[in-house]
Design a protein around this motif. Structure first.
Motif, short mmCIF file in Angstrom:
data_model
loop_
_atom_site.label_atom_id
_atom_site.label_comp_id
_atom_site.label_asym_id
_atom_site.label_seq_id
_atom_site.Cartn_x
_atom_site.Cartn_y
_atom_site.Cartn_z
N ASN A 1 -7.47 -6.66 6.78
CA ASN A 1 -6.90 -6.67 5.44
C ASN A 1 -5.47 -7.19 5.48
OD1 ASN A 1 -9.21 -5.27 4.24
ND2 ASN A 1 -8.43 -3.45 5.30
N ALA A 2 -5.01 -7.68 4.34
CA ALA A 2 -3.62 -8.12 4.20
C ALA A 2 -3.13 -7.73 2.81
CB ALA A 2 -3.50 -9.63 4.41
N PHE A 3 -1.88 -7.30 2.74
CA PHE A 3 -1.31 -6.85 1.47
C PHE A 3 0.15 -7.26 1.39
CE2 PHE A 3 -4.41 -3.68 2.94
CZ PHE A 3 -5.33 -3.72 1.90
N HIS A 4 0.66 -7.30 0.15
CA HIS A 4 2.10 -7.38 -0.03
C HIS A 4 2.68 -6.06 0.49
CE1 HIS A 4 2.45 -11.06 -2.54
NE2 HIS A 4 1.18 -10.78 -2.79
N ASN A 5 3.68 -6.16 1.34
CA ASN A 5 4.25 -4.99 2.02
C ASN A 5 5.29 -4.32 1.13
OD1 ASN A 5 4.95 -3.14 4.00
ND2 ASN A 5 6.25 -4.58 5.12
N VAL A 6 4.84 -3.89 -0.04
CA VAL A 6 5.75 -3.35 -1.06
C VAL A 6 5.06 -2.18 -1.76
CG1 VAL A 6 7.05 -3.85 -3.15
CG2 VAL A 6 6.77 -5.62 -1.43
N CYS A 7 5.74 -1.05 -1.86
CA CYS A 7 5.20 0.11 -2.57
C CYS A 7 5.10 -0.20 -4.06
CB CYS A 7 6.09 1.32 -2.34
SG CYS A 7 5.49 2.82 -3.17
N ARG A 8 4.01 0.26 -4.69
CA ARG A 8 3.81 0.00 -6.11
C ARG A 8 4.67 0.88 -7.01
NH1 ARG A 8 -0.84 -2.39 -7.78
NH2 ARG A 8 0.28 -2.49 -9.76
N HIS A 9 5.44 1.78 -6.44
CA HIS A 9 6.26 2.70 -7.23
C HIS A 9 7.63 2.09 -7.52
CE1 HIS A 9 8.55 6.79 -7.39
NE2 HIS A 9 8.24 6.39 -8.61
N HIS A 10 8.51 2.05 -6.50
CA HIS A 10 9.85 1.50 -6.68
C HIS A 10 10.11 0.32 -5.76
CE1 HIS A 10 12.54 4.37 -9.17
NE2 HIS A 10 11.29 4.51 -9.56
N ALA A 11 9.05 -0.33 -5.31
CA ALA A 11 9.15 -1.60 -4.58
C ALA A 11 9.86 -1.50 -3.24
CB ALA A 11 9.82 -2.67 -5.45
N SER A 12 9.80 -0.34 -2.59
CA SER A 12 10.35 -0.22 -1.24
C SER A 12 9.40 -0.85 -0.24
CB SER A 12 10.54 1.26 -0.89
OG SER A 12 10.92 1.42 0.46
N LEU A 13 9.95 -1.36 0.87
CA LEU A 13 9.10 -1.82 1.96
C LEU A 13 8.32 -0.63 2.52
CD1 LEU A 13 11.22 -4.31 4.09
CD2 LEU A 13 9.28 -4.83 2.62
N LEU A 14 7.05 -0.86 2.85
CA LEU A 14 6.21 0.22 3.37
C LEU A 14 6.25 0.31 4.89
CD1 LEU A 14 2.96 -0.02 1.23
CD2 LEU A 14 4.59 1.86 1.27
N ALA A 15 6.05 -0.82 5.55
CA ALA A 15 5.90 -0.82 7.00
C ALA A 15 6.89 -1.79 7.63
CB ALA A 15 4.47 -1.20 7.38
N CYS A 16 7.23 -1.54 8.88
CA CYS A 16 8.13 -2.41 9.63
C CYS A 16 7.54 -2.66 11.02
CB CYS A 16 9.51 -1.77 9.78
SG CYS A 16 10.40 -1.52 8.24
N GLY A 17 7.77 -3.85 11.54
CA GLY A 17 7.35 -4.16 12.90
C GLY A 17 5.85 -4.22 13.06
N SER A 18 5.36 -3.59 14.11
CA SER A 18 3.93 -3.60 14.42
C SER A 18 3.58 -2.33 15.18
CB SER A 18 3.58 -4.83 15.27
OG SER A 18 4.29 -4.81 16.50
N GLY A 19 2.28 -2.09 15.35
CA GLY A 19 1.84 -0.91 16.07
C GLY A 19 0.53 -0.40 15.53
N GLN A 20 0.40 0.92 15.44
CA GLN A 20 -0.81 1.55 14.91
C GLN A 20 -0.43 2.60 13.88
OE1 GLN A 20 -3.72 3.10 17.67
NE2 GLN A 20 -4.81 1.17 17.46
N LYS A 21 -1.18 2.64 12.78
CA LYS A 21 -1.00 3.64 11.74
C LYS A 21 -2.36 3.98 11.15
CE LYS A 21 3.69 2.56 10.05
NZ LYS A 21 4.27 3.91 10.21
N THR A 22 -2.51 5.22 10.71
CA THR A 22 -3.72 5.60 9.98
C THR A 22 -3.52 5.44 8.48
OG1 THR A 22 -3.00 7.92 9.96
CG2 THR A 22 -4.45 7.21 11.77
N CYS A 23 -2.25 5.30 8.05
CA CYS A 23 -1.94 5.08 6.64
C CYS A 23 -0.53 4.52 6.57
CB CYS A 23 -2.05 6.37 5.83
SG CYS A 23 -0.89 7.66 6.36
#
Length: 264
Positions: free
Chosen positions: A118-140
């Motif tokens: 999957n690919a998404f705009h890396n922006v929260c739908r609330h106040h447009a903050s960046l969600l993720a940084c760098g790389s690695g593993q996440k469950t959410c």
């Protein structure tokens, strides 16, 4: 990396503004360039692709210095069509992710628990903050600003302190998707709506590389080379200057890289 950094200097047309806003305001999206300024059109018109190489001249300086021309390039060259954004080994396993930026667009590529890419705009739908940084593993992905939490399939899992808000449906506030595909060892993304649905190997390869995709596919694509790391360099120049330097056929090497020239 020089390309991404040099493009990133422009302000985002959809950038968040200061002050309070309703949930979901200013959803991230790629905004097409505004009506082309007359001088930008004139700069484009000065290029004649029919001129033979031996009669070609240096491009106008405005191609390298004009802000409107750069905005036009971002829209027409980089945001319309497939772009190589990563390596398949970066998202080989479920929960793998990596982030990137192209022009004013922040994106995140991830593989969810079901193995879907999957690919998404890396922006929260609330106040447009960046969600993720760098790389690695996440469950959410959890927003570091107000804690809104999204699944790796883009669904909004939790919106904090939202109870009592009328007409709020969390199903309407998932992450905004970006088209993503793979070709050989490359992860590709595109930020417009003009791609044709079809087989990744055929349609995406043709859209990305044109006739060269068939030539490369016929000879085989080596996917065995591992991804080791990603390095970024900030180069203070227009992106085309960097490309011109690389593509001058070694013209500059005897003069700018004397030691290297002596070993060739």
């Amino acid at each position: 990396m020089a390309t991404a950094r040099s493009l990133a200097a422009l302000p985002s047309a959809g950038a968040p503004r200061s002050g309070p806003r309703r949930a979901g305001a200013w959803p991230p999206r790629v905004v097409a360039a505004a009506a082309e300024p007359e001088h930008a059109r004139r700069l484009v018109a000065e290029f004649d692709p029919a001129v033979p190489l031996e009669a070609a001249v240096t491009p106008p300086s405005g191609w390298y210095t004009d802000a409107d021309f750069l905005r036009l390039e971002i829209d027409r060259v980089f945001l319309r069509g497939w772009q190589a954004v990563g390596h398949i080994w970066q998202v080989e396993n479920p929960h793998d992710f990596f982030t990137g930026r192209l022009g004013n667009v922040e994106f995140v590529i991830c593989r969810d628990a079901n193995g879907n890419l999957n690919a998404f705009h890396n922006v929260c739908r609330h106040h447009a903050s960046l969600l993720a940084c760098g790389s690695g593993q996440k469950t959410c992905f959890q927003c570091p600003y107000h804690g809104w939490t999204y699944g790796l399939d883009g669904t909004l899992l939790k919106a904090t302190r939202i109870s009592g808000i009328k007409n709020f449906n969390k199903n309407d506030f998932g992450l905004v998707p970006v088209k993503v595909a793979t070709w050989g060892p490359f992860v590709l993304a595109r930020f417009d709506d003009e791609s044709t649905e079809g087989d990744v190997g055929d349609v995406v390869g043709d859209e990305w590389l044109g006739s060269a995709s068939k030539l490369l596919s016929t000879n085989g694509i080596d996917t065995s080379l591992p991804h080791i790391c990603r390095r970024e360099y900030i180069i203070n120049c227009n992106w085309k200057v960097f490309c011109d330097n690389y593509l001058d056929g070694g013209y500059h090497i005897p003069y700018a890289h004397g030691a290297l020239a002596s070993d060739i």
